[in-house]
Design a protein around this motif. Sequence first.
Motif, PDB file in Angstrom:
ATOM      1  N   GLU A 224      -7.260 -10.649  -7.241  1.00 41.20           N
ATOM      2  CA  GLU A 224      -5.819 -10.461  -7.086  1.00 41.20           C
ATOM      3  C   GLU A 224      -5.430  -8.990  -7.255  1.00 41.20           C
ATOM      4  OE1 GLU A 224      -1.871 -11.144  -6.345  1.00 41.20           O
ATOM      5  OE2 GLU A 224      -3.612 -12.358  -5.911  1.00 41.20           O
ATOM      6  N   GLU A 225      -6.048  -8.322  -8.210  1.00 41.19           N
ATOM      7  CA  GLU A 225      -5.757  -6.899  -8.418  1.00 41.19           C
ATOM      8  C   GLU A 225      -6.159  -6.080  -7.198  1.00 41.19           C
ATOM      9  OE1 GLU A 225      -7.198  -3.279 -11.282  1.00 41.19           O
ATOM     10  OE2 GLU A 225      -6.998  -5.269 -12.162  1.00 41.19           O
ATOM     11  N   ALA A 226      -7.313  -6.369  -6.620  1.00 42.97           N
ATOM     12  CA  ALA A 226      -7.763  -5.652  -5.420  1.00 42.97           C
ATOM     13  C   ALA A 226      -6.827  -5.938  -4.252  1.00 42.97           C
ATOM     14  CB  ALA A 226      -9.192  -6.065  -5.067  1.00 42.97           C
ATOM     15  N   ARG A 227      -6.398  -7.179  -4.104  1.00 42.71           N
ATOM     16  CA  ARG A 227      -5.474  -7.534  -3.028  1.00 42.71           C
ATOM     17  C   ARG A 227      -4.142  -6.812  -3.202  1.00 42.71           C
ATOM     18  NH1 ARG A 227      -1.211 -10.303  -1.907  1.00 42.71           N
ATOM     19  NH2 ARG A 227      -0.984 -11.119  -3.984  1.00 42.71           N
ATOM     20  N   THR A 228      -3.650  -6.768  -4.417  1.00 41.46           N
ATOM     21  CA  THR A 228      -2.383  -6.106  -4.693  1.00 41.46           C
ATOM     22  C   THR A 228      -2.470  -4.615  -4.423  1.00 41.46           C
ATOM     23  OG1 THR A 228      -1.811  -7.763  -6.334  1.00 41.46           O
ATOM     24  CG2 THR A 228      -0.647  -5.666  -6.469  1.00 41.46           C
ATOM     25  N   GLN A 229      -3.600  -3.999  -4.758  1.00 39.12           N
ATOM     26  CA  GLN A 229      -3.754  -2.566  -4.529  1.00 39.12           C
ATOM     27  C   GLN A 229      -3.789  -2.241  -3.046  1.00 39.12           C
ATOM     28  OE1 GLN A 229      -7.212  -1.384  -6.702  1.00 39.12           O
ATOM     29  NE2 GLN A 229      -6.158  -1.409  -8.672  1.00 39.12           N
ATOM     30  N   THR A 230      -4.320  -3.142  -2.231  1.00 41.91           N
ATOM     31  CA  THR A 230      -4.417  -2.849  -0.804  1.00 41.91           C
ATOM     32  C   THR A 230      -3.205  -3.310  -0.017  1.00 41.91           C
ATOM     33  OG1 THR A 230      -5.615  -4.906  -0.389  1.00 41.91           O
ATOM     34  CG2 THR A 230      -6.940  -2.922  -0.781  1.00 41.91           C
ATOM     35  N   THR A 231      -2.505  -4.354  -0.499  1.00 41.64           N
ATOM     36  CA  THR A 231      -1.371  -4.877   0.270  1.00 41.64           C
ATOM     37  C   THR A 231      -0.061  -4.802  -0.475  1.00 41.64           C
ATOM     38  OG1 THR A 231      -1.672  -7.127  -0.539  1.00 41.64           O
ATOM     39  CG2 THR A 231      -2.865  -6.517   1.470  1.00 41.64           C
ATOM     40  N   GLY A 232      -0.055  -4.550  -1.758  1.00 40.35           N
ATOM     41  CA  GLY A 232       1.161  -4.606  -2.555  1.00 40.35           C
ATOM     42  C   GLY A 232       1.359  -6.026  -3.034  1.00 40.35           C
ATOM     43  N   SER A 233       2.172  -6.229  -4.067  1.00 40.04           N
ATOM     44  CA  SER A 233       2.391  -7.585  -4.565  1.00 40.04           C
ATOM     45  C   SER A 233       3.218  -8.375  -3.577  1.00 40.04           C
ATOM     46  CB  SER A 233       3.096  -7.543  -5.924  1.00 40.04           C
ATOM     47  OG  SER A 233       4.448  -7.173  -5.735  1.00 40.04           O
ATOM     48  N   ALA A 234       3.165  -9.683  -3.678  1.00 38.40           N
ATOM     49  CA  ALA A 234       3.892 -10.544  -2.745  1.00 38.40           C
ATOM     50  C   ALA A 234       5.396 -10.285  -2.806  1.00 38.40           C
ATOM     51  CB  ALA A 234       3.594 -12.015  -3.060  1.00 38.40           C
ATOM     52  N   MET A 235       5.911  -9.894  -3.950  1.00 36.52           N
ATOM     53  CA  MET A 235       7.342  -9.682  -4.090  1.00 36.52           C
ATOM     54  C   MET A 235       7.786  -8.318  -3.569  1.00 36.52           C
ATOM     55  SD  MET A 235       8.554 -12.438  -5.296  1.00 36.52           S
ATOM     56  CE  MET A 235      10.134 -12.083  -6.015  1.00 36.52           C
ATOM     57  N   THR A 236       6.895  -7.340  -3.508  1.00 36.94           N
ATOM     58  CA  THR A 236       7.336  -6.005  -3.150  1.00 36.94           C
ATOM     59  C   THR A 236       6.711  -5.458  -1.880  1.00 36.94           C
ATOM     60  OG1 THR A 236       5.633  -5.001  -4.525  1.00 36.94           O
ATOM     61  CG2 THR A 236       7.779  -5.382  -5.550  1.00 36.94           C
ATOM     62  N   ARG A 237       5.705  -6.099  -1.343  1.00 31.10           N
ATOM     63  CA  ARG A 237       5.067  -5.536  -0.164  1.00 31.10           C
ATOM     64  C   ARG A 237       6.004  -5.620   1.035  1.00 31.10           C
ATOM     65  NH1 ARG A 237       0.516 -10.028   1.230  1.00 31.10           N
ATOM     66  NH2 ARG A 237       1.995 -11.677   1.592  1.00 31.10           N
ATOM     67  N   THR A 238       5.838  -4.704   1.950  1.00 29.53           N
ATOM     68  CA  THR A 238       6.632  -4.677   3.166  1.00 29.53           C
ATOM     69  C   THR A 238       5.836  -5.352   4.274  1.00 29.53           C
ATOM     70  OG1 THR A 238       7.665  -2.615   2.503  1.00 29.53           O
ATOM     71  CG2 THR A 238       7.803  -3.197   4.833  1.00 29.53           C
ATOM     72  N   PRO A 239       6.374  -6.427   4.834  1.00 25.90           N
ATOM     73  CA  PRO A 239       5.655  -7.112   5.901  1.00 25.90           C
ATOM     74  C   PRO A 239       5.516  -6.201   7.125  1.00 25.90           C
ATOM     75  CG  PRO A 239       7.474  -8.441   5.078  1.00 25.90           C
ATOM     76  CD  PRO A 239       7.617  -7.075   4.493  1.00 25.90           C
ATOM     77  N   PRO A 240       4.558  -6.475   7.976  1.00 32.68           N
ATOM     78  CA  PRO A 240       4.408  -5.670   9.179  1.00 32.68           C
ATOM     79  C   PRO A 240       5.605  -5.855  10.101  1.00 32.68           C
ATOM     80  CG  PRO A 240       2.976  -7.587   9.252  1.00 32.68           C
ATOM     81  CD  PRO A 240       3.578  -7.545   7.882  1.00 32.68           C
ATOM     82  N   ALA A 241       5.856  -4.854  10.913  1.00 32.36           N
ATOM     83  CA  ALA A 241       6.955  -4.936  11.871  1.00 32.36           C
ATOM     84  C   ALA A 241       6.713  -6.096  12.820  1.00 32.36           C
ATOM     85  CB  ALA A 241       7.063  -3.629  12.644  1.00 32.36           C
ATOM     86  N   GLN A 242       7.771  -6.739  13.215  1.00 32.80           N
ATOM     87  CA  GLN A 242       7.665  -7.873  14.113  1.00 32.80           C
ATOM     88  C   GLN A 242       8.208  -7.492  15.478  1.00 32.80           C
ATOM     89  OE1 GLN A 242       9.001 -11.675  12.766  1.00 32.80           O
ATOM     90  NE2 GLN A 242       8.792 -11.097  10.650  1.00 32.80           N
ATOM     91  N   SER A 243       7.615  -8.029  16.492  1.00 28.47           N
ATOM     92  CA  SER A 243       8.070  -7.775  17.847  1.00 28.47           C
ATOM     93  C   SER A 243       8.845  -9.000  18.333  1.00 28.47           C
ATOM     94  CB  SER A 243       6.871  -7.499  18.752  1.00 28.47           C
ATOM     95  OG  SER A 243       7.302  -7.350  20.079  1.00 28.47           O
ATOM     96  N   HIS A 244      10.153  -8.924  18.290  1.00 32.73           N
ATOM     97  CA  HIS A 244      11.007  -9.996  18.792  1.00 32.73           C
ATOM     98  C   HIS A 244      12.384  -9.404  19.098  1.00 32.73           C
ATOM     99  CE1 HIS A 244      13.352 -10.282  15.100  1.00 32.73           C
ATOM    100  NE2 HIS A 244      12.219 -10.167  14.446  1.00 32.73           N
ATOM    101  N   PRO A 245      13.175 -10.089  19.897  1.00 33.28           N
ATOM    102  CA  PRO A 245      14.461  -9.526  20.325  1.00 33.28           C
ATOM    103  C   PRO A 245      15.635  -9.798  19.383  1.00 33.28           C
ATOM    104  CG  PRO A 245      14.042 -11.563  21.497  1.00 33.28           C
ATOM    105  CD  PRO A 245      12.822 -11.283  20.633  1.00 33.28           C
ATOM    106  N   TYR A 246      15.396 -10.322  18.178  1.00 30.13           N
ATOM    107  CA  TYR A 246      16.496 -10.781  17.338  1.00 30.13           C
ATOM    108  C   TYR A 246      16.838  -9.854  16.170  1.00 30.13           C
ATOM    109  CZ  TYR A 246      15.440 -14.961  20.003  1.00 30.13           C
ATOM    110  OH  TYR A 246      15.198 -15.844  21.020  1.00 30.13           O
ATOM    111  N   VAL A 247      16.215  -8.698  16.074  1.00 31.69           N
ATOM    112  CA  VAL A 247      16.533  -7.753  15.009  1.00 31.69           C
ATOM    113  C   VAL A 247      18.000  -7.357  15.139  1.00 31.69           C
ATOM    114  CG1 VAL A 247      16.129  -5.385  14.193  1.00 31.69           C
ATOM    115  CG2 VAL A 247      14.193  -6.866  14.748  1.00 31.69           C
ATOM    116  N   GLY A 248      18.690  -7.267  14.008  1.00 29.55           N
ATOM    117  CA  GLY A 248      20.088  -6.838  14.030  1.00 29.55           C
ATOM    118  C   GLY A 248      20.950  -7.655  13.090  1.00 29.55           C
TER     119      GLY A 248
END
Length: 117
Positions: free
Chosen positions: A21-45
């Motif tokens: 879990e510590e290694a995962r958090t260091q590479t991706t950030g914690s589940a509560m604070t990590r920024t998800p990857p950008a999504q490609s869809h027409p509904y942003v806004g």
Amino acid sequence: MQNLRLLALSLVAGTTLMAIEEARTQTTGSAMTRTPPAQSHPYVGMWVTPDGHIRHELLPNGRYDEARGSRESAYRGRYEVRGNHIDYWDDTGFTADGEFVDENTLHHGGMVFRRVR
């Protein structure tokens, strides 16, 4: 002796899971604070109910920010869009979903939202 073996195995397993879990958090950030990857869809806004009370902004980084009345950022969390379906995971653990009826209309939580930008 059996109890000592079980205790030793439990300690090793717990330590291993903590390290993973510590290694995962260091590479991706914690589940509560990590920024998800950008999504490609027409509904942003920004999406708003007809009375303007609920304002729901879908951000391009896969996060959303919802205001209610005078309460800015009343709810925040992440979302995923698949086709015309949207799933939400609020930072507090609440989940919801919705359907985009067309490019400017979202049905979510028994409400109708319209795109404003």
